[in-house]
Write a protein that holds these residues in place. Structure first.
Motif, short mmCIF file in Angstrom:
data_model
loop_
_atom_site.label_atom_id
_atom_site.label_comp_id
_atom_site.label_asym_id
_atom_site.label_seq_id
_atom_site.Cartn_x
_atom_site.Cartn_y
_atom_site.Cartn_z
N THR A 47 113.78 -12.77 21.79
CA THR A 47 114.37 -11.64 21.77
C THR A 47 115.26 -11.77 23.22
OG1 THR A 47 112.72 -10.42 20.70
CG2 THR A 47 114.57 -9.10 21.77
N TYR A 48 114.84 -12.29 24.00
CA TYR A 48 115.54 -12.31 25.27
C TYR A 48 116.02 -13.65 26.03
CZ TYR A 48 113.82 -7.53 25.59
OH TYR A 48 113.51 -6.38 25.39
N GLY A 49 116.10 -14.52 24.66
CA GLY A 49 116.69 -15.98 24.97
C GLY A 49 115.55 -17.01 25.45
N TRP A 50 114.32 -16.62 25.49
CA TRP A 50 113.32 -17.39 26.07
C TRP A 50 112.37 -17.98 25.04
CZ3 TRP A 50 113.09 -19.75 30.95
CH2 TRP A 50 113.88 -19.06 31.79
N ASP A 51 112.13 -19.23 24.85
CA ASP A 51 111.60 -19.70 23.99
C ASP A 51 110.95 -21.37 24.36
OD1 ASP A 51 110.15 -20.02 21.59
OD2 ASP A 51 112.17 -20.38 20.28
N ASN A 52 109.62 -21.63 23.68
CA ASN A 52 108.91 -22.89 23.98
C ASN A 52 109.71 -23.82 22.98
OD1 ASN A 52 106.06 -24.37 22.80
ND2 ASN A 52 106.80 -24.69 24.90
N PRO A 53 110.38 -24.82 23.50
CA PRO A 53 111.59 -25.80 22.74
C PRO A 53 110.69 -26.52 21.93
CG PRO A 53 111.22 -26.47 25.14
CD PRO A 53 110.50 -25.12 25.15
N ASP A 54 111.23 -26.93 20.72
CA ASP A 54 110.41 -27.64 19.80
C ASP A 54 109.97 -28.93 20.34
OD1 ASP A 54 111.28 -25.80 17.79
OD2 ASP A 54 113.01 -26.79 17.10
#
Length: 254
Positions: A219-226
Motif C-alpha cells: 500500500t505504501y510502495g514497500w515489498d519483499n521482491p520476488d
C-alpha cells in the motif's frame, strides 16, 4: 288559541324578564364551556406539534448527525492516512497518500526524491533520517516507510525493528566480504540508493508481523521482491524489503 297565547306571552313584560334572566345565566356558562373545550383540544395539539418539532430537531435528517452532534463531537474532522486500513494488492505511493493531508509523518523530511550521484555515495543531505534517529533512506522512500510504520505501531504497539537501510559503498564491500552469497555486488545494491531495508531477525520470526507486512507494505510502495522470496531467483531473504516505485524508476527492480 295556543298561538295567540304564545304571542301575548312574548309581549308580556313578565315573560321578557324571565327570558332575560335565562340568558344572563346561560351565556356566561356557555362561554366557559367553549373555553374549556378549546383548551382541552388545542393544548394537546400544541404539545404534539411541539414534541414532533423537538423530536425532528434532535434526530435531524435520517442518516446525518444533528447540529448538536456535530458541535459536541470530539472526533477529528479528517482521518490521517496512518489510521486507514490498507488494501491487499494496492500500490499507493507515499507521494499520493502523504500529500493528501496537511501533515508530515516524518518531521524534517520533505519526501523529495533528489537525483543521487552514484550508488553508495549519496550525500547525507539528500537522505532522510528515520524515527530511530540512525537509519537513513531517500526522501520519498523514508516518508512512505514512516507512513507504514504508523500503521505498524497501531497494530503492534511498537515501531518496526530495522537493522539496515542506506549503505555507503564501503559498507557494501564490508557486507559482501562478511556475507558472501547474500550481499549484492558493491555498487549495485538498492541499499546504496537508499531504497532498501533489512528487518530485524525478531520480525522475521513472527508470522503475524510478516503476514501483516505482506498485506500492508505494498500500500505504501514497500515489498519483499520476488527474487528474495522462497523459490525466487536469488537468495531467500524475507527480511529484505525495497521501495518499489524507486527501484522501478531506476531500473533496479531486479
Amino acid at each position: 288559541m295556543t298561538s295567540l297565547t304564545s304571542r301575548r306571552a312574548l309581549r308580556d313584560p313578565q315573560s321578557s324578564r324571565l327570558r332575560s334572566g335565562w340568558l344572563a345565566r346561560w351565556v356566561p356558562r356557555t362561554a366557559v364551556l367553549v373555553a374549556l373545550a378549546s383548551a382541552t383540544i388545542a393544548v394537546p395539539l400544541a404539545d404534539t406539534a411541539s414534541s414532533q418539532t423537538d423530536a425532528f430537531a434532535a434526530a435531524g435528517p435520517v442518516g446525518y448527525p444533528s447540529a448538536v452532534d456535530v458541535l459536541s463531537s470530539a472526533q477529528p474532522t479528517s482521518t490521517p492516512t496512518s489510521l486507514l486500513a490498507a488494501v491487499r494488492g494496492a500500490t499507493l505511493v507515499s507521494d499520493t497518500s502523504s500529500r493528501s493531508f496537511e501533515r508530515n509523518p516524518l518531521p524534517g523530511c520533505d519526501g523529495e526524491a533528489r537525483e543521487a550521484g552514484s550508488n553508495g555515495q549519496v550525500p547525507a543531505s539528500d537522505l532522510c533520517t528515520l524515527w530511530d534517529g540512525r537509519q537513513m533512506l531517500r526522501g520519498d522512500a523514508a516518508v512512505a516507510l514512516a507512513e507504514l510504520n504508523k500503521n505498524f505501531n497501531a497494530a503492534f504497539g511498537r515501531d518496526m525493528c530495522i537493522t539496515d537501510t542506506y549503505r555507503t559503498l564501503s559498507e557494501q564491500r564490508r557486507v559482501a566480504a562478511t556475507k558472501p552469497g547474500l550481499a549484492a555486488t558493491p555498487g549495485t545494491s538498492n541499499h546504496g540508493w537508499g531504497l532498501a531495508i533489512d528487518l530485524c531477525t525478531s520480525e522475521n520470526r513472527l508470522t503475524s508481523v510478516m503476514s501483516w507486512l505482506a498485506d500492508n507494505g505494498p500500500t505504501y510502495g514497500w515489498d519483499n521482491p520476488d527474487w528474495a522470496r522462497r523459490g525466487g531467483s536469488g537468495a531467500y531473504e524475507p527480511w529484505h524489503w525495497e521501495y518499489v516505485p524507486g527501484t522501478t524508476a531506476l531500473g533496479t527492480n531486479y
